[in-house]
Structure formats: C-alpha cells, structure tokens
Design an enzyme around this catalytic site. Structure first.
Site, PDB file in Angstrom:
ATOM      1  N   ASN A  52      99.692  29.100  50.447  1.00  0.00           N
ATOM      2  CA  ASN A  52     100.108  27.698  50.248  1.00  0.00           C
ATOM      3  C   ASN A  52     101.141  27.588  49.137  1.00  0.00           C
ATOM      4  OD1 ASN A  52      98.698  25.562  51.963  1.00  0.00           O
ATOM      5  ND2 ASN A  52      96.990  26.908  51.439  1.00  0.00           N
ATOM      6  N   LEU A  76      86.503  21.633  38.869  1.00  0.00           N
ATOM      7  CA  LEU A  76      87.093  21.087  37.645  1.00  0.00           C
ATOM      8  C   LEU A  76      86.086  20.220  36.894  1.00  0.00           C
ATOM      9  CD1 LEU A  76      90.529  20.033  39.186  1.00  0.00           C
ATOM     10  CD2 LEU A  76      90.065  22.060  37.775  1.00  0.00           C
ATOM     11  N   HIS A 136      92.102  21.416  51.461  1.00  0.00           N
ATOM     12  CA  HIS A 136      90.792  21.942  51.852  1.00  0.00           C
ATOM     13  C   HIS A 136      90.822  22.282  53.348  1.00  0.00           C
ATOM     14  CE1 HIS A 136      86.488  22.527  51.621  1.00  0.00           C
ATOM     15  NE2 HIS A 136      86.397  21.868  52.757  1.00  0.00           N
ATOM     16  N   GLY A 145      83.700  14.485  42.587  1.00  0.00           N
ATOM     17  CA  GLY A 145      82.808  15.142  43.548  1.00  0.00           C
ATOM     18  C   GLY A 145      83.460  16.426  44.053  1.00  0.00           C
ATOM     19  N   VAL A 146      82.713  17.136  44.915  1.00  0.00           N
ATOM     20  CA  VAL A 146      83.289  18.352  45.511  1.00  0.00           C
ATOM     21  C   VAL A 146      83.950  17.966  46.841  1.00  0.00           C
ATOM     22  CG1 VAL A 146      82.782  20.645  46.447  1.00  0.00           C
ATOM     23  CG2 VAL A 146      81.583  19.836  44.400  1.00  0.00           C
ATOM     24  N   ASP A 147      85.269  17.973  46.861  1.00  0.00           N
ATOM     25  CA  ASP A 147      86.061  17.663  48.065  1.00  0.00           C
ATOM     26  C   ASP A 147      85.807  16.250  48.589  1.00  0.00           C
ATOM     27  OD1 ASP A 147      87.091  20.322  48.040  1.00  0.00           O
ATOM     28  OD2 ASP A 147      85.278  21.034  49.027  1.00  0.00           O
ATOM     29  N   GLU A 153      98.017  23.893  57.137  1.00  0.00           N
ATOM     30  CA  GLU A 153      98.041  23.655  55.684  1.00  0.00           C
ATOM     31  C   GLU A 153      99.458  23.778  55.150  1.00  0.00           C
ATOM     32  OE1 GLU A 153      95.127  25.689  53.267  1.00  0.00           O
ATOM     33  OE2 GLU A 153      93.765  25.922  54.952  1.00  0.00           O
TER      34      GLU A 153
HETATM   35  C1  GAR Z   1      93.261  27.878  51.902  1.00  0.00           C
HETATM   36  O1  GAR Z   1      92.719  27.896  53.196  1.00  0.00           O
HETATM   37  C2  GAR Z   1      92.782  26.648  51.147  1.00  0.00           C
HETATM   38  O2  GAR Z   1      92.667  25.502  51.958  1.00  0.00           O
HETATM   39  C3  GAR Z   1      91.432  27.106  50.689  1.00  0.00           C
HETATM   40  O3  GAR Z   1      91.625  28.428  50.287  1.00  0.00           O
HETATM   41  C4  GAR Z   1      92.683  29.014  51.052  1.00  0.00           C
HETATM   42  C5  GAR Z   1      93.696  29.566  50.087  1.00  0.00           C
HETATM   43  O4  GAR Z   1      94.676  30.270  50.766  1.00  0.00           O
HETATM   44  N1  GAR Z   1      90.925  26.277  49.624  1.00  0.00           N
HETATM   45  C6  GAR Z   1      89.642  26.025  49.458  1.00  0.00           C
HETATM   46  O5  GAR Z   1      88.774  26.465  50.185  1.00  0.00           O
HETATM   47  C7  GAR Z   1      89.324  25.147  48.268  1.00  0.00           C
HETATM   48  N2  GAR Z   1      87.950  24.774  48.286  1.00  0.00           N
HETATM   49  P1  GAR Z   1      96.023  30.666  50.038  1.00  0.00           P
HETATM   50  O6  GAR Z   1      95.642  31.300  48.702  1.00  0.00           O
HETATM   51  O7  GAR Z   1      96.653  31.666  50.972  1.00  0.00           O
HETATM   52  O8  GAR Z   1      96.846  29.419  49.858  1.00  0.00           O
END
Ligand code: GAR
Length: 215
Positions: free
Chosen positions: A17, A96, A112, A146-148, A177
């Site tokens: 990302n 956080l 997420h 909260g969480v997400d 994403e």
């Molecule tokens: C992604 O799928 C993101 O949505 C997820 O971790 C991955 C990171 O991928 N985030 C979570 O699960 C947060 N709770 P990346 O390091 O290749 O961007």
C-alpha cells in the site's frame, strides 16, 4: 503550484500500500508529500521501498518500547517534528493509544482488508473464507478509539470463490486496496471529506463532476 498534503505513513510489513501511494504521488495523481514513514519493525520490506524512492523513514521498534504509551509518544514526536497533517496507517499492525488518537483527531486514515463492520481485527481474509461469505473487500476509514470502527470513507467489494484460500482472497483484496487508498487520500488532500458523526460525506468538486466515483 498546488499545495501538497504532508502525510506520515505507518507500516509494519511488505508495504505494498505504501508503494501504491508512492506511485500515485510520483505520477501526479495524489497531491501529497510523504514527510516520514514509521515502521515498528526493522525487518519490514516497506523500508526497502523507502530506500529505493529516497523517502525518509524511522524505525521505532515496539520491542524496545514495551509500554504502548511510550511507543506512541515517540511516534507523535516524529510526526509532529516533520509537520505531518494526516497519519496514514498502511498495514500498521499496532493498536493506537488514546494519546495518539487525540493528537491527530480525525486525521488518521486506516485501510482494512474486509468490508467493515464485518471482520474487524486480524487474519480477516481467513475468517471471511471460513465463514463462507460470497463477497468481501476492503475499507478505508478514519481511526477512532475502537478496533476498525471509525467512520467509513470508501469501500470496494470483491467476490469470494469456492476455491479461495486466505492467500488468494488477500491478493484479490490487495488489488482493490491499492486503488481506493490513494483515492481517499486525494479526496482528503482536496479538502472534500466531511465527517458528521459516523458518516463521511464526499463534497462535490467541479473538476471531478460525475467521474468522482470512478477509480
Ligand atoms: C493490507 O492488506 C492491509 O489492509 C492490512 O495489512 C495488509 C498490509 O499489506 N492491514 C490490516 O490488517 C490492519 N489491521 P501491505 O504491507 O502490503 O500494504
């Protein structure tokens, strides 16, 4: 010249990302400047991406800061000292503290890999496959305590197939994403996101017009 939104990006792992955000900035599709990337892991591949693109990064290893508050305080100091306006959680796997959240009220965006409020937390692609849902996806939202659970900015839906496993579903979701996260950031940079309670409204902008929902 257009003002560029100063962002700080929090990462823990691969950083795909982060890469998508870098690519959108470099190709002129995202009016932002990455002031700093913070990783809680010195092993994160995201750091290699920073080196390749000359992006400043700081490692704040959570193992060296067993107290969550001290860890978050370090991050706050780095982000403030670099003049960061918006904090971007791009695969950041730490929760956080309220101290951090109150330092950047409605100025923290998270991605997420599920269609929230379904499947908050961890290992959510596996949970979606095991549950048997026919559709999953990803959500960009503002962080709250909260969480997400924070106000949702944008979501994208993908199908879940009979032969999917955690990995194949995660890959399909990641592709989405990489599209919606930079888009949400651009909306923020343009000052077009308005939060009222749980809802986030996208204000019109003439140059976007009818194309605003196309990625
Ligand atoms: C992604 O799928 C993101 O949505 C997820 O971790 C991955 C990171 O991928 N985030 C979570 O699960 C947060 N709770 P990346 O390091 O290749 O961007």
């Amino acid at each position: 010249m257009k003002k560029k939104l100063p962002i700080g990006i929090l990462v823990s792992g691969s950083g795909s990302n982060l890469q998508s955000i870098i690519d959108h900035i470099e190709s002129g599709r995202l009016d932002a400047v990455i002031k700093v990337v913070i990783s809680n892991s010195p092993e994160a591949y995201a750091l290699e991406r920073c080196r390749r693109h000359d992006i400043p990064f700081v490692v704040i290893n959570h193992i060296d800061h067993p107290l969550r508050d001290a860890f978050d305080q370090q991050m706050i100091e780095v982000l403030h000292s670099r003049g960061v306006e918006l904090v971007v959680m791009a695969g950041f796997m730490r929760i956080l503290t309220s101290r951090f959240l109150s330092s950047f009220p409605m100025r923290i965006m998270n991605i997420h890999p599920s269609l929230l409020p379904a499947f908050p937390g961890l290992h959510v692609q596996r949970k979606a496959v095991e549950y048997g849902v026919r559709f999953s996806g990803c959500t960009v939202h503002f962080a709250d305590d909260g969480v997400d659970t924070g106000p949702i900015i944008v979501q994208s839906v993908v199908p879940v197939y009979d032969d999917d496993d955690e990995v194949s579903l995660a890959q399909r979701i990641l592709k989405e994403e990489h599209k919606i996260f930079p888009h949400a950031l651009q909306w923020y940079a343009e000052g077009r996101l308005e939060v009222k309670g749980r809802k986030v409204y996208l204000k019109e902008e003439s140059s976007y017009g009818a194309k605003q929902a196309e990625f």
